[in-house]
Motif scaffolding. Structure first.
Motif, PDB file in Angstrom:
ATOM      1  N   GLN A   7      -2.498   3.480   0.042  1.00 56.24           N
ATOM      2  CA  GLN A   7      -2.617   4.338  -1.132  1.00 56.24           C
ATOM      3  C   GLN A   7      -1.450   5.312  -1.159  1.00 56.24           C
ATOM      4  OE1 GLN A   7      -6.318   6.418  -1.652  1.00 56.24           O
ATOM      5  NE2 GLN A   7      -5.888   6.712  -3.807  1.00 56.24           N
ATOM      6  N   ALA A   8      -0.778   5.368  -2.291  1.00 54.90           N
ATOM      7  CA  ALA A   8       0.350   6.284  -2.473  1.00 54.90           C
ATOM      8  C   ALA A   8      -0.173   7.649  -2.907  1.00 54.90           C
ATOM      9  CB  ALA A   8       1.301   5.723  -3.524  1.00 54.90           C
ATOM     10  N   ALA A   9       0.692   8.627  -2.852  1.00 54.90           N
ATOM     11  CA  ALA A   9       0.325   9.995  -3.232  1.00 54.90           C
ATOM     12  C   ALA A   9      -0.108  10.086  -4.694  1.00 54.90           C
ATOM     13  CB  ALA A   9       1.494  10.933  -2.971  1.00 54.90           C
ATOM     14  N   ASN A  10       0.420   9.203  -5.540  1.00 52.47           N
ATOM     15  CA  ASN A  10       0.067   9.233  -6.965  1.00 52.47           C
ATOM     16  C   ASN A  10      -1.264   8.535  -7.261  1.00 52.47           C
ATOM     17  OD1 ASN A  10       0.708   6.532  -6.722  1.00 52.47           O
ATOM     18  ND2 ASN A  10       2.317   6.547  -8.266  1.00 52.47           N
ATOM     19  N   GLY A  11      -1.950   8.048  -6.223  1.00 53.72           N
ATOM     20  CA  GLY A  11      -3.244   7.399  -6.403  1.00 53.72           C
ATOM     21  C   GLY A  11      -3.170   5.899  -6.567  1.00 53.72           C
ATOM     22  N   CYS A  12      -1.982   5.380  -6.711  1.00 52.81           N
ATOM     23  CA  CYS A  12      -1.775   3.940  -6.849  1.00 52.81           C
ATOM     24  C   CYS A  12      -2.026   3.267  -5.492  1.00 52.81           C
ATOM     25  CB  CYS A  12      -0.348   3.696  -7.313  1.00 52.81           C
ATOM     26  SG  CYS A  12       0.054   1.982  -7.539  1.00 52.81           S
ATOM     27  N   ILE A  13      -2.687   2.129  -5.510  1.00 59.54           N
ATOM     28  CA  ILE A  13      -2.935   1.380  -4.278  1.00 59.54           C
ATOM     29  C   ILE A  13      -2.059   0.133  -4.294  1.00 59.54           C
ATOM     30  CG2 ILE A  13      -4.643   0.139  -2.912  1.00 59.54           C
ATOM     31  CD1 ILE A  13      -6.743   2.053  -4.066  1.00 59.54           C
ATOM     32  N   THR A  14      -1.355  -0.091  -3.196  1.00 57.54           N
ATOM     33  CA  THR A  14      -0.466  -1.234  -3.061  1.00 57.54           C
ATOM     34  C   THR A  14      -1.123  -2.270  -2.157  1.00 57.54           C
ATOM     35  OG1 THR A  14       1.439   0.221  -3.281  1.00 57.54           O
ATOM     36  CG2 THR A  14       1.845  -1.953  -2.364  1.00 57.54           C
ATOM     37  N   LEU A  15      -1.190  -3.509  -2.633  1.00 56.54           N
ATOM     38  CA  LEU A  15      -1.765  -4.610  -1.861  1.00 56.54           C
ATOM     39  C   LEU A  15      -0.668  -5.578  -1.454  1.00 56.54           C
ATOM     40  CD1 LEU A  15      -4.790  -5.704  -4.087  1.00 56.54           C
ATOM     41  CD2 LEU A  15      -4.695  -3.859  -2.443  1.00 56.54           C
ATOM     42  N   THR A  16      -0.711  -6.041  -0.221  1.00 54.62           N
ATOM     43  CA  THR A  16       0.174  -7.106   0.238  1.00 54.62           C
ATOM     44  C   THR A  16      -0.678  -8.363   0.334  1.00 54.62           C
ATOM     45  OG1 THR A  16       1.486  -5.532   1.500  1.00 54.62           O
ATOM     46  CG2 THR A  16       1.735  -7.859   2.066  1.00 54.62           C
ATOM     47  N   LEU A  17      -0.247  -9.409  -0.371  1.00 55.43           N
ATOM     48  CA  LEU A  17      -1.049 -10.623  -0.485  1.00 55.43           C
ATOM     49  C   LEU A  17      -0.260 -11.861  -0.082  1.00 55.43           C
ATOM     50  CD1 LEU A  17      -2.507  -9.869  -4.028  1.00 55.43           C
ATOM     51  CD2 LEU A  17      -3.579  -9.381  -1.826  1.00 55.43           C
ATOM     52  N   HIS A  18      -0.970 -12.836   0.451  1.00 54.57           N
ATOM     53  CA  HIS A  18      -0.410 -14.165   0.703  1.00 54.57           C
ATOM     54  C   HIS A  18      -1.169 -15.110  -0.222  1.00 54.57           C
ATOM     55  CE1 HIS A  18       1.413 -17.490   2.887  1.00 54.57           C
ATOM     56  NE2 HIS A  18       0.241 -18.080   2.777  1.00 54.57           N
ATOM     57  N   ILE A  19      -0.449 -15.772  -1.110  1.00 54.93           N
ATOM     58  CA  ILE A  19      -1.072 -16.584  -2.155  1.00 54.93           C
ATOM     59  C   ILE A  19      -0.908 -18.068  -1.857  1.00 54.93           C
ATOM     60  CG2 ILE A  19      -1.113 -17.063  -4.635  1.00 54.93           C
ATOM     61  CD1 ILE A  19      -1.884 -14.166  -3.770  1.00 54.93           C
ATOM     62  N   LEU A  70       2.262  -6.615 -10.845  1.00 55.18           N
ATOM     63  CA  LEU A  70       2.977  -7.354  -9.807  1.00 55.18           C
ATOM     64  C   LEU A  70       4.283  -6.626  -9.507  1.00 55.18           C
ATOM     65  CD1 LEU A  70       3.142  -9.862  -7.999  1.00 55.18           C
ATOM     66  CD2 LEU A  70       4.175 -11.071  -9.917  1.00 55.18           C
ATOM     67  N   LYS A  71       4.330  -5.979  -8.361  1.00 61.83           N
ATOM     68  CA  LYS A  71       5.494  -5.170  -7.986  1.00 61.83           C
ATOM     69  C   LYS A  71       6.626  -6.037  -7.439  1.00 61.83           C
ATOM     70  CE  LYS A  71       6.748  -1.203  -5.149  1.00 61.83           C
ATOM     71  NZ  LYS A  71       6.242  -0.208  -4.199  1.00 61.83           N
ATOM     72  N   SER A  72       6.284  -7.021  -6.607  1.00 56.86           N
ATOM     73  CA  SER A  72       7.308  -7.919  -6.066  1.00 56.86           C
ATOM     74  C   SER A  72       6.683  -9.247  -5.686  1.00 56.86           C
ATOM     75  CB  SER A  72       7.999  -7.295  -4.851  1.00 56.86           C
ATOM     76  OG  SER A  72       7.102  -7.189  -3.772  1.00 56.86           O
ATOM     77  N   GLY A  73       7.542 -10.261  -5.569  1.00 55.44           N
ATOM     78  CA  GLY A  73       7.092 -11.585  -5.164  1.00 55.44           C
ATOM     79  C   GLY A  73       6.837 -12.531  -6.316  1.00 55.44           C
ATOM     80  N   LYS A  79       3.180 -11.584  -2.089  1.00 54.72           N
ATOM     81  CA  LYS A  79       3.264 -10.742  -3.279  1.00 54.72           C
ATOM     82  C   LYS A  79       2.770  -9.336  -2.967  1.00 54.72           C
ATOM     83  CE  LYS A  79       2.670 -14.691  -6.276  1.00 54.72           C
ATOM     84  NZ  LYS A  79       4.048 -14.876  -6.619  1.00 54.72           N
ATOM     85  N   VAL A  80       3.299  -8.390  -3.707  1.00 56.84           N
ATOM     86  CA  VAL A  80       2.856  -7.003  -3.604  1.00 56.84           C
ATOM     87  C   VAL A  80       2.376  -6.581  -4.988  1.00 56.84           C
ATOM     88  CG1 VAL A  80       3.532  -4.637  -3.103  1.00 56.84           C
ATOM     89  CG2 VAL A  80       4.455  -6.508  -1.723  1.00 56.84           C
ATOM     90  N   SER A  87     -10.715   2.607  -5.793  1.00 58.77           N
ATOM     91  CA  SER A  87     -10.678   3.337  -4.524  1.00 58.77           C
ATOM     92  C   SER A  87     -10.301   2.411  -3.370  1.00 58.77           C
ATOM     93  CB  SER A  87     -12.052   3.949  -4.236  1.00 58.77           C
ATOM     94  OG  SER A  87     -12.984   2.924  -3.946  1.00 58.77           O
ATOM     95  N   THR A  88      -9.870   3.004  -2.281  1.00 62.48           N
ATOM     96  CA  THR A  88      -9.539   2.208  -1.101  1.00 62.48           C
ATOM     97  C   THR A  88     -10.788   1.546  -0.522  1.00 62.48           C
ATOM     98  OG1 THR A  88      -9.685   4.184   0.293  1.00 62.48           O
ATOM     99  CG2 THR A  88      -7.489   3.543  -0.477  1.00 62.48           C
ATOM    100  N   THR A  89     -11.938   2.161  -0.703  1.00 63.57           N
ATOM    101  CA  THR A  89     -13.191   1.565  -0.227  1.00 63.57           C
ATOM    102  C   THR A  89     -13.470   0.257  -0.960  1.00 63.57           C
ATOM    103  OG1 THR A  89     -14.061   3.769   0.211  1.00 63.57           O
ATOM    104  CG2 THR A  89     -15.652   1.979   0.115  1.00 63.57           C
ATOM    105  N   THR A  90     -13.268   0.267  -2.260  1.00 64.58           N
ATOM    106  CA  THR A  90     -13.464  -0.938  -3.064  1.00 64.58           C
ATOM    107  C   THR A  90     -12.455  -2.008  -2.667  1.00 64.58           C
ATOM    108  OG1 THR A  90     -14.282   0.396  -4.890  1.00 64.58           O
ATOM    109  CG2 THR A  90     -13.564  -1.836  -5.422  1.00 64.58           C
ATOM    110  N   ILE A  91     -11.213  -1.606  -2.484  1.00 56.07           N
ATOM    111  CA  ILE A  91     -10.159  -2.544  -2.090  1.00 56.07           C
ATOM    112  C   ILE A  91     -10.476  -3.164  -0.731  1.00 56.07           C
ATOM    113  CG2 ILE A  91      -7.726  -2.734  -1.428  1.00 56.07           C
ATOM    114  CD1 ILE A  91      -8.022  -2.467  -4.411  1.00 56.07           C
ATOM    115  N   ALA A  92     -10.899  -2.356   0.217  1.00 58.42           N
ATOM    116  CA  ALA A  92     -11.200  -2.853   1.561  1.00 58.42           C
ATOM    117  C   ALA A  92     -12.283  -3.924   1.532  1.00 58.42           C
ATOM    118  CB  ALA A  92     -11.611  -1.701   2.469  1.00 58.42           C
TER     119      ALA A  92
END
Length: 97
Positions: A7-19, A70-73, A79-80, A87-92
């Motif tokens: 989670q970034a300071a601006n509240g955005c959550i970044t996910l690293t994924l393998h597709i 889609l930030k990258s990939g 992919k990112v 929330s991070t709880t939901t993401i987890a």
């Protein structure tokens, strides 16, 4: 916190994924190193897998597609994504599906 999301300071959550595109069905497939693995039914042609990924994540989190970016990939299996409005709880919880 897990290695595959931050989670970034601006509240955005970044996910690293393998597709894994071209699967029988779209589903979460656990962890793959430092990334969450997702199998997608869409083929890796003309951005269809990227679009399916955004739709799949948005639906799983109950968000609009516009909240998932889609930030990258764009042409990679790794992919990112950036996500707003959850929330991070939901993401987890995605790794346990």
């Amino acid at each position: 916190m897990s290695d595959w999301f931050r989670q970034a300071a601006n509240g955005c959550i970044t996910l690293t994924l393998h597709i894994q595109p071209g699967a029988k069905k779209s589903e979460f497939a656990g962890l793959h190193g430092d990334a969450l693995k997702i199998r997608l039914a869409a083929p890796p042609v003309d951005g269809k897998a990227n679009e399916a990924l955004i739709r799949f994540i948005a639906d799983a989190l109950g968000l609009a597609k516009s909240a998932v970016h889609l930030k990258s990939g764009q042409t990679s299996r790794r992919k990112v994504l950036e996500i707003l409005g959850t929330s991070t709880t939901t993401i987890a919880g995605l790794a346990d599906r």
